[in-house]
Design an enzyme around this catalytic site. Structure first.
Site, PDB file in Angstrom:
ATOM      1  N   LYS A 171     -67.363  -1.595  55.946  1.00 29.25           N
ATOM      2  CA  LYS A 171     -66.451   0.161  55.447  1.00 29.25           C
ATOM      3  C   LYS A 171     -65.468  -0.097  55.190  1.00 29.25           C
ATOM      4  O   LYS A 171     -64.657  -0.862  55.833  1.00 29.25           O
ATOM      5  CB  LYS A 171     -67.848   0.812  56.073  1.00 29.25           C
ATOM      6  CG  LYS A 171     -67.199   1.100  57.357  1.00 29.25           C
ATOM      7  CD  LYS A 171     -68.263   3.095  57.944  1.00 29.25           C
ATOM      8  CE  LYS A 171     -67.496   2.778  59.916  1.00 29.25           C
ATOM      9  NZ  LYS A 171     -68.967   3.470  59.341  1.00 29.25           N
TER      10      LYS A 171
ATOM     11  N   ARG B 113     -75.738  13.834  61.502  1.00 25.96           N
ATOM     12  CA  ARG B 113     -74.583  13.409  60.185  1.00 25.96           C
ATOM     13  C   ARG B 113     -75.736  13.670  59.351  1.00 25.96           C
ATOM     14  O   ARG B 113     -74.933  13.713  58.073  1.00 25.96           O
ATOM     15  CB  ARG B 113     -73.792  12.875  60.916  1.00 25.96           C
ATOM     16  CG  ARG B 113     -71.970  12.168  60.005  1.00 25.96           C
ATOM     17  CD  ARG B 113     -71.851  11.421  60.686  1.00 25.96           C
ATOM     18  NE  ARG B 113     -72.336   9.826  61.186  1.00 25.96           N
ATOM     19  CZ  ARG B 113     -71.866   9.565  61.179  1.00 25.96           C
ATOM     20  NH1 ARG B 113     -69.971   9.150  61.473  1.00 25.96           N
ATOM     21  NH2 ARG B 113     -72.011   7.898  60.983  1.00 25.96           N
TER      22      ARG B 113
ATOM     23  N   TYR C 172     -33.147  10.873  60.905  1.00 26.51           N
ATOM     24  CA  TYR C 172     -34.306  12.345  60.398  1.00 26.51           C
ATOM     25  C   TYR C 172     -33.532  13.378  61.217  1.00 26.51           C
ATOM     26  O   TYR C 172     -34.421  13.064  62.329  1.00 26.51           O
ATOM     27  CB  TYR C 172     -34.914  12.974  59.489  1.00 26.51           C
ATOM     28  CG  TYR C 172     -35.225  12.029  57.942  1.00 26.51           C
ATOM     29  CD1 TYR C 172     -34.456  12.959  57.384  1.00 26.51           C
ATOM     30  CD2 TYR C 172     -36.054  10.966  57.643  1.00 26.51           C
ATOM     31  CE1 TYR C 172     -34.370  11.699  56.106  1.00 26.51           C
ATOM     32  CE2 TYR C 172     -36.386  10.115  56.075  1.00 26.51           C
ATOM     33  CZ  TYR C 172     -34.747  11.184  55.693  1.00 26.51           C
ATOM     34  OH  TYR C 172     -35.118  10.438  54.669  1.00 26.51           O
TER      35      TYR C 172
ATOM     36  N   MET D 266     -40.702   7.802  56.297  1.00 23.10           N
ATOM     37  CA  MET D 266     -41.971   6.565  55.158  1.00 23.10           C
ATOM     38  C   MET D 266     -41.549   5.582  55.179  1.00 23.10           C
ATOM     39  O   MET D 266     -42.750   4.952  55.799  1.00 23.10           O
ATOM     40  CB  MET D 266     -41.368   7.034  53.882  1.00 23.10           C
ATOM     41  CG  MET D 266     -42.835   6.840  52.949  1.00 23.10           C
ATOM     42  SD  MET D 266     -42.273   7.304  51.354  1.00 23.10           S
ATOM     43  CE  MET D 266     -42.371   9.379  51.485  1.00 23.10           C
TER      44      MET D 266
END
Ligand SMILES: *Cc1c(COP(=O)(O)O)cnc(C)c1O
Length: 323
Positions: free
Chosen positions: A8, A103, A218, A267
């Site tokens: 998955k 679940r 930053y 980023m």
């Protein structure tokens, strides 16, 4: 007893299109994915032979995908069972039963509600999932195995599966007819004999010397206490390096030498204190023999699964071995 493989989330972020065929060539005959769409992609990668099970079962609108890609739903509720009999009669199915995790899967009373349909459903497998298999002494492990055995009495002749990686490591009483590891195939969850599966090296874009008092990154959150050498490295929070881990939350490695990530995670970039290195290599390692998936997860206060599935599409993935 069969060992299946869980692929998955694009094989935990590693690329199901490459991992699937390699595992099939290694002898895996059954795969599990979370969603029908993942099953369709995996079917293209592994060809017509292996079985592909879908944990989420038959969701509205998905019946054509199950038919076209020859997928097997793990039916989770009486509603899914009814949809399956109406939309995909005669196709193979599995049942997911709830043994305590609450679940996915049929509760015992829901199982009783579909008992009259069992002959028509003719499930080829019944699965359940352990909630606490990473804690070997947790009492839920034994109670879920006992609940699975109770279901078995109502499913004569149907193969059973309870164990993912953790349950596989708990031993034979948890194995039933099929185990379905995921993360253990990809280098997660430490056990003594595990060798690293995934390594990740990040390229250094630029190196600069900073004087005492100069700030980096930053918001100028890190300031050099003494003369320092800073490497700017090409990877950031868009690549799964959590921004919350800036300012010393994790290290990159140059061989054995740990180099702390300092300043904010951007980023696309991180800045790393390489003052201790004689010369700065072209690449610094995030994952490798010195720092595995679970080590990095511990630094981040998370689990290896989240590290792997967060890595994102920008890394060049190189597959070694397999076929
Ligand atoms: C993800 C998953 C697995 C595989 O779990 P690992 O801990 O990665 O081995 C097995 N079964 C189910 C139902 C799952 O959701």
């Amino acid at each position: 007893m069969e060992t299946a493989a869980v692929l998955k989330a694009d094989a935990y972020g590693l690329g199901a299109g490459a991992v699937g065929p390699a595992l099939a060539a290694a002898g895996v005959r059954s795969f599990f994915v979370a969603l029908a769409e993942e099953g369709v992609a995996l079917r293209e990668a592994v060809g017509p032979v292996p079985a592909i099970y879908v944990f989420a079962g038959l969701m509205p609108g998905d019946a054509p995908l199950f038919e076209a890609a020859d997928l097997i739903p793990c039916l989770n509720s009486p509603g899914q069972a009814a949809d399956f009999l109406r939309e995909l009669p005669g196709r193979p199915c599995a049942l997911q039963v709830d043994t305590g995790m609450n679940r996915l899967g049929l509760e015992p009373a829901e199982f009783d509600a579909i008992a009259g349909d069992l002959a028509r459903l003719a499930p080829v497998l019944a699965i359940s999932h352990l909630a606490c298999s990473d804690e070997p002494d947790h009492p839920m492990n034994a109670s879920q195995a006992a609940a699975m055995t109770d279901f078995a009495a109502r499913l004569p002749g149907v193969r059973l599966s309870l164990a993912a990686t953790g349950g596989t490591l708990l031993g034979a009483p948890f194995h039933f007819g099929l185990v379905r590891p995921g993360v253990g195939l990809y280098g997660g969850m430490p056990f003594a004999a595990a060798s690293p599966v995934v390594s990740l090296s990040l390229p250094v874009v630029q190196v600069r010397d900073v004087a005492p008092g100069e700030a980096v990154g930053y918001s100028a959150t890190w300031t050099a206490a003494g003369p320092a050498r800073i490497a700017t490295v090409s990877a950031g929070y868009a690549d799964g390096l959590l921004r919350a881990l800036g300012n010393g939350g994790f290290d990159l490695l140059a061989g054995d030498v740990r180099c702390p990530v300092i300043g904010r995670v951007s980023m696309d970039l991180i800045t790393v204190d390489v003052t201790g290195l004689g010369s700065v290599p072209a690449m610094l390692d995030l994952l490798g023999p010195q720092q595995g998936v679970d080590d990095l997860a511990r630094s981040a206060g998370t689990i290896g699964y989240e590290i792997l599935t967060s890595l994102g599409p920008r890394y060049e993935r190189v597959y070694k071995g397999g076929s």
